[in-house]
Design a protein around this motif. Structure first.
Motif, PDB file in Angstrom:
ATOM      1  N   SER A  24       0.825  -1.213   0.000  1.00 26.38           N
ATOM      2  CA  SER A  24       0.000   0.000   0.000  1.00 26.38           C
ATOM      3  C   SER A  24       0.858   1.260   0.000  1.00 26.38           C
ATOM      4  N   TYR A  25       1.932   1.254   0.790  1.00 29.78           N
ATOM      5  CA  TYR A  25       2.829   2.421   0.815  1.00 29.78           C
ATOM      6  C   TYR A  25       3.575   2.597  -0.497  1.00 29.78           C
ATOM      7  N   VAL A  26       3.902   1.504  -1.154  1.00 25.18           N
ATOM      8  CA  VAL A  26       4.615   1.603  -2.431  1.00 25.18           C
ATOM      9  C   VAL A  26       3.682   2.090  -3.538  1.00 25.18           C
ATOM     10  N   LEU A  27       2.473   1.547  -3.580  1.00 22.21           N
ATOM     11  CA  LEU A  27       1.560   1.868  -4.678  1.00 22.21           C
ATOM     12  C   LEU A  27       0.776   3.167  -4.476  1.00 22.21           C
ATOM     13  N   THR A  28       0.338   3.423  -3.244  1.00 25.35           N
ATOM     14  CA  THR A  28      -0.491   4.618  -2.981  1.00 25.35           C
ATOM     15  C   THR A  28      -0.052   5.287  -1.681  1.00 25.35           C
ATOM     16  N   PRO A  29       1.175   5.795  -1.637  1.00 19.91           N
ATOM     17  CA  PRO A  29       1.680   6.348  -0.370  1.00 19.91           C
ATOM     18  C   PRO A  29       0.844   7.517   0.148  1.00 19.91           C
ATOM     19  N   GLU A  30       0.327   8.339  -0.749  1.00 20.49           N
ATOM     20  CA  GLU A  30      -0.403   9.524  -0.304  1.00 20.49           C
ATOM     21  C   GLU A  30      -1.730   9.185   0.375  1.00 20.49           C
ATOM     22  N   THR A  31      -2.335   8.065   0.033  1.00 18.24           N
ATOM     23  CA  THR A  31      -3.593   7.684   0.685  1.00 18.24           C
ATOM     24  C   THR A  31      -3.366   6.779   1.892  1.00 18.24           C
ATOM     25  N   THR A  32      -2.250   6.085   1.933  1.00 19.04           N
ATOM     26  CA  THR A  32      -1.958   5.179   3.038  1.00 19.04           C
ATOM     27  C   THR A  32      -1.345   5.916   4.225  1.00 19.04           C
ATOM     28  N   GLY A  35      -2.949   7.151   7.824  1.00 22.25           N
ATOM     29  CA  GLY A  35      -3.261   6.161   8.844  1.00 22.25           C
ATOM     30  C   GLY A  35      -2.106   5.840   9.761  1.00 22.25           C
ATOM     31  N   PHE A  36      -0.923   6.358   9.466  1.00 17.40           N
ATOM     32  CA  PHE A  36       0.268   6.076  10.269  1.00 17.40           C
ATOM     33  C   PHE A  36       0.229   6.790  11.605  1.00 17.40           C
ATOM     34  N   GLY A  37      -0.419   7.961  11.652  1.00 16.23           N
ATOM     35  CA  GLY A  37      -0.560   8.682  12.907  1.00 16.23           C
ATOM     36  C   GLY A  37       0.198   9.978  13.024  1.00 16.23           C
ATOM     37  N   LEU A  38       1.068  10.287  12.065  1.00 19.98           N
ATOM     38  CA  LEU A  38       1.812  11.549  12.127  1.00 19.98           C
ATOM     39  C   LEU A  38       0.936  12.699  11.627  1.00 19.98           C
ATOM     40  N   PRO A  39       1.152  13.910  12.162  1.00 27.26           N
ATOM     41  CA  PRO A  39       0.304  15.037  11.764  1.00 27.26           C
ATOM     42  C   PRO A  39       0.597  15.574  10.367  1.00 27.26           C
ATOM     43  N   HIS A  40       1.824  15.417   9.870  1.00 22.66           N
ATOM     44  CA  HIS A  40       2.186  15.970   8.562  1.00 22.66           C
ATOM     45  C   HIS A  40       2.972  14.931   7.774  1.00 22.66           C
ATOM     46  N   TRP A  41       2.806  14.986   6.437  1.00 25.26           N
ATOM     47  CA  TRP A  41       3.502  14.051   5.577  1.00 25.26           C
ATOM     48  C   TRP A  41       4.260  14.798   4.506  1.00 25.26           C
ATOM     49  N   GLY A  46       9.146  14.414  -1.665  1.00 24.31           N
ATOM     50  CA  GLY A  46       9.270  13.787  -0.343  1.00 24.31           C
ATOM     51  C   GLY A  46       8.468  12.504  -0.211  1.00 24.31           C
ATOM     52  N   ASP A  47       7.532  12.267  -1.146  1.00 23.89           N
ATOM     53  CA  ASP A  47       6.749  11.039  -1.090  1.00 23.89           C
ATOM     54  C   ASP A  47       7.637   9.796  -1.216  1.00 23.89           C
ATOM     55  N   GLY A  48       8.835   9.957  -1.722  1.00 25.56           N
ATOM     56  CA  GLY A  48       9.758   8.839  -1.825  1.00 25.56           C
ATOM     57  C   GLY A  48      10.059   8.213  -0.478  1.00 25.56           C
ATOM     58  N   PHE A  49      10.037   9.014   0.579  1.00 24.80           N
ATOM     59  CA  PHE A  49      10.277   8.468   1.918  1.00 24.80           C
ATOM     60  C   PHE A  49       9.162   7.503   2.326  1.00 24.80           C
ATOM     61  N   LEU A  50       7.952   7.759   1.869  1.00 22.33           N
ATOM     62  CA  LEU A  50       6.849   6.860   2.173  1.00 22.33           C
ATOM     63  C   LEU A  50       7.029   5.530   1.451  1.00 22.33           C
ATOM     64  N   ILE A  51       7.539   5.592   0.228  1.00 22.99           N
ATOM     65  CA  ILE A  51       7.795   4.367  -0.517  1.00 22.99           C
ATOM     66  C   ILE A  51       8.900   3.566   0.162  1.00 22.99           C
TER      67      ILE A  51
END
Length: 138
Positions: A24-32, A35-41, A46-51
């Motif tokens: 889910s994080y690899v394919l759709t990081p912005e929607t997943t 749910g992690f709990g952090l206030p900002h992404w 920078g989305d590469g960090f989610l992948i």
């Protein structure tokens, strides 16, 4: 149901769960990510960090799956205990960055506790019992 069967079901469920989260994080990081709990992404590049997080989760699941499939159950128990540090670190990160305490404890804390429990159950399953020495015969 045997202890080994229960442990195998718990381990398999954990592998499937972390694999799903990773994909889910690899394919759709912005929607997943929310749910992690952090206030900002991170956004933009920078989305590469989610992948990266997704890849970490996929690899964690693969390591557990390899140990399970190859029958290295004692090593699997120890790796489960070590792997529990990941959700514990995630929980600590969420709390330290003023994220959702509910998500930190309910998602990451509970995951860490379940992984530790499964690791301990697996180690207990593989514990060798020593039989008393046979009496000497003359």
């Amino acid at each position: 149901m045997s202890r080994k069967t229960v442990n195998t079901v718990l381990i398999t469920a954990g592998i499937l769960f972390i694999g799903y989260v990773g994909v889910s994080y690899v394919l759709t990081p912005e929607t997943t990510a929310p749910g992690f709990g952090l206030p900002h992404w991170p956004s933009g590049d920078g989305d590469g960090f989610l992948i990266l997080k997704g890849i970490r989760d996929i690899v964690s699941g693969l390591v557990l799956a390899i140990l399970l499939v190859t029958g290295h159950r004692r090593a699997l128990g120890w790796v489960l205990l070590a792997t529990a540090l990941t959700p514990l670190g995630d929980m600590t990160t969420v709390l330290a960055h003023h994220g959702s305490a509910a998500v930190a404890f309910a998602v990451h804390g509970l995951t860490a506790a379940l992984v530790v429990l499964t690791g301990l159950l697996t180690l207990r399953e593989t514990r060798t019992t020593t039989a008393p020495p046979a009496p000497a015969t003359r």
